[in-house]
Design a protein around this motif. Structure first.
Motif, PDB file in Angstrom:
ATOM      1  N   VAL A 136       0.916  -1.116   0.066  1.00 16.03           N
ATOM      2  CA  VAL A 136       0.058  -0.016   0.130  1.00 16.03           C
ATOM      3  C   VAL A 136       1.026   1.269   0.046  1.00 16.03           C
ATOM      4  O   VAL A 136       0.551   2.268  -0.719  1.00 16.03           O
ATOM      5  N   ARG A 137       1.834   1.235   0.815  1.00 13.93           N
ATOM      6  CA  ARG A 137       2.763   2.418   0.865  1.00 13.93           C
ATOM      7  C   ARG A 137       4.064   1.805   1.222  1.00 13.93           C
ATOM      8  O   ARG A 137       4.314   0.857   1.850  1.00 13.93           O
ATOM      9  N   LEU A 138       5.271   2.766   1.414  1.00 15.58           N
ATOM     10  CA  LEU A 138       6.436   2.129   1.446  1.00 15.58           C
ATOM     11  C   LEU A 138       7.152   2.579   3.046  1.00 15.58           C
ATOM     12  O   LEU A 138       8.032   2.696   3.422  1.00 15.58           O
ATOM     13  N   GLN A 139       6.187   2.411   3.948  1.00 14.74           N
ATOM     14  CA  GLN A 139       6.369   2.629   5.284  1.00 14.74           C
ATOM     15  C   GLN A 139       7.215   1.497   5.698  1.00 14.74           C
ATOM     16  O   GLN A 139       6.825   0.215   5.214  1.00 14.74           O
ATOM     17  N   HIS A 140       7.821   1.721   6.978  1.00 18.79           N
ATOM     18  CA  HIS A 140       8.556   0.332   7.436  1.00 18.79           C
ATOM     19  C   HIS A 140       8.044  -0.511   7.443  1.00 18.79           C
ATOM     20  O   HIS A 140       8.408  -1.985   7.450  1.00 18.79           O
ATOM     21  N   GLY A 141       6.932  -0.484   8.226  1.00 20.27           N
ATOM     22  CA  GLY A 141       5.990  -1.644   8.650  1.00 20.27           C
ATOM     23  C   GLY A 141       5.442  -2.307   7.340  1.00 20.27           C
ATOM     24  O   GLY A 141       5.542  -3.772   7.284  1.00 20.27           O
ATOM     25  N   HIS A 142       4.961  -1.762   6.385  1.00 22.11           N
ATOM     26  CA  HIS A 142       4.536  -2.518   5.310  1.00 22.11           C
ATOM     27  C   HIS A 142       5.662  -3.106   4.409  1.00 22.11           C
ATOM     28  O   HIS A 142       5.485  -4.202   4.005  1.00 22.11           O
ATOM     29  N   PHE A 143       6.661  -2.502   4.293  1.00 16.30           N
ATOM     30  CA  PHE A 143       7.701  -3.163   3.629  1.00 16.30           C
ATOM     31  C   PHE A 143       8.337  -4.264   4.172  1.00 16.30           C
ATOM     32  O   PHE A 143       8.359  -5.353   3.699  1.00 16.30           O
ATOM     33  N   SER A 144       8.456  -4.050   5.519  1.00 15.49           N
ATOM     34  CA  SER A 144       9.102  -5.526   6.105  1.00 15.49           C
ATOM     35  C   SER A 144       8.186  -6.590   6.141  1.00 15.49           C
ATOM     36  O   SER A 144       8.566  -7.629   5.757  1.00 15.49           O
ATOM     37  N   GLN A 145       6.739  -6.430   6.184  1.00 16.98           N
ATOM     38  CA  GLN A 145       5.944  -7.459   6.122  1.00 16.98           C
ATOM     39  C   GLN A 145       5.912  -7.941   4.703  1.00 16.98           C
ATOM     40  O   GLN A 145       5.844  -9.395   4.539  1.00 16.98           O
ATOM     41  N   ALA A 146       5.924  -7.112   3.755  1.00 15.99           N
ATOM     42  CA  ALA A 146       6.095  -7.529   2.103  1.00 15.99           C
ATOM     43  C   ALA A 146       7.257  -8.594   2.186  1.00 15.99           C
ATOM     44  O   ALA A 146       7.279  -9.564   1.230  1.00 15.99           O
TER      45      ALA A 146
END
Length: 215
Positions: free
Chosen positions: A32-42
């Motif tokens: 959805v976005r490049l925030q740290h939480g979203h990126f680490s989850q991906a």
């Protein structure tokens, strides 16, 4: 990482490319976005989909890759992080070539094959990943799935299960602490269920087993 694309129905705008330098078949995850939480989850999603704990990861110096959460993930999982020079995409030439290939095939699949609307692009990402994994490559006609399964036979079980055995209290950031706590809990529950199932099969087998009497 490619994007931003047209915002999808679920809010997705980016695609993470997780590429093995040997198999050349990327694992893809939408963000959805490049925030740290979203990126680490991906990233964790791609690692689990690959069913391998890598030894070394190459990346650029984007803020989504260079932060406290990623540093802790790499340290706990014993992964060496190699960063390319800033503003020098040619240092990531293999990945950049994969980006162009995926974008080209994605557009062909959307426009020529499925005739999909722009907002529907995330629904076609799993199909691309499947094709890259199963299509024959090279002169020998082996797919990435064939080579990956062959390599799994000689892989260490302890190394593959390392993320699920991280001791409690080792992680410092809230994101990593929650992630590895959930992994550890899932592993304990899964192991317990398998043990109970195996014990049940053993008991049912023994109920119908005749003992041999040696004279």
């Amino acid at each position: 990482m490619t994007g931003p694309y047209t915002r999808a129905e679920g809010g997705e705008q980016y695609i993470l490319h997780y590429l093995c330098s040997k198999l050349r078949a990327p694992k893809l995850a939408t963000l959805v976005r490049l925030q740290h939480g979203h990126f680490s989850q991906a990233l964790i999603t791609c690692v689990l989909a690959a069913r391998r704990i890598l030894d070394k990861i190459r990346c650029d110096r984007g803020p989504e890759m260079v932060n406290a959460i990623m540093h802790e993930l790499m340290s706990i999982m014993n992964i060496r992080q190699v960063k390319g020079a800033a503003l020098t995409p040619r240092h990531q030439g293999t990945v950049e070539q994969s980006h162009r290939t995926v974008m080209r095939d994605h557009l062909i699949l959307m426009n020529k094959v499925c005739k999909a609307f722009p907002q529907e692009w995330p629904s076609l990402v799993p199909a691309l990943e499947y094709l890259y994994a199963t299509a024959p490559q090279g002169a020998h006609g082996l797919s990435a799935e064939d080579m990956s399964n062959g390599y799994a036979i000689v892989s260490s079980r302890d190394h593959l299960l390392a993320p699920f055995r991280v001791p409690h209290g080792l992680a410092e950031t809230d994101t990593c602490a929650k992630l590895f706590t959930n992994f550890r809990t899932l592993y304990h529950i899964f192991t317990k269920v398998l043990q109970e199932k195996s014990l049940g099969v053993q008991m049912r087998t023994n109920e119908h087993r005749w003992g041999r009497r040696l004279k």
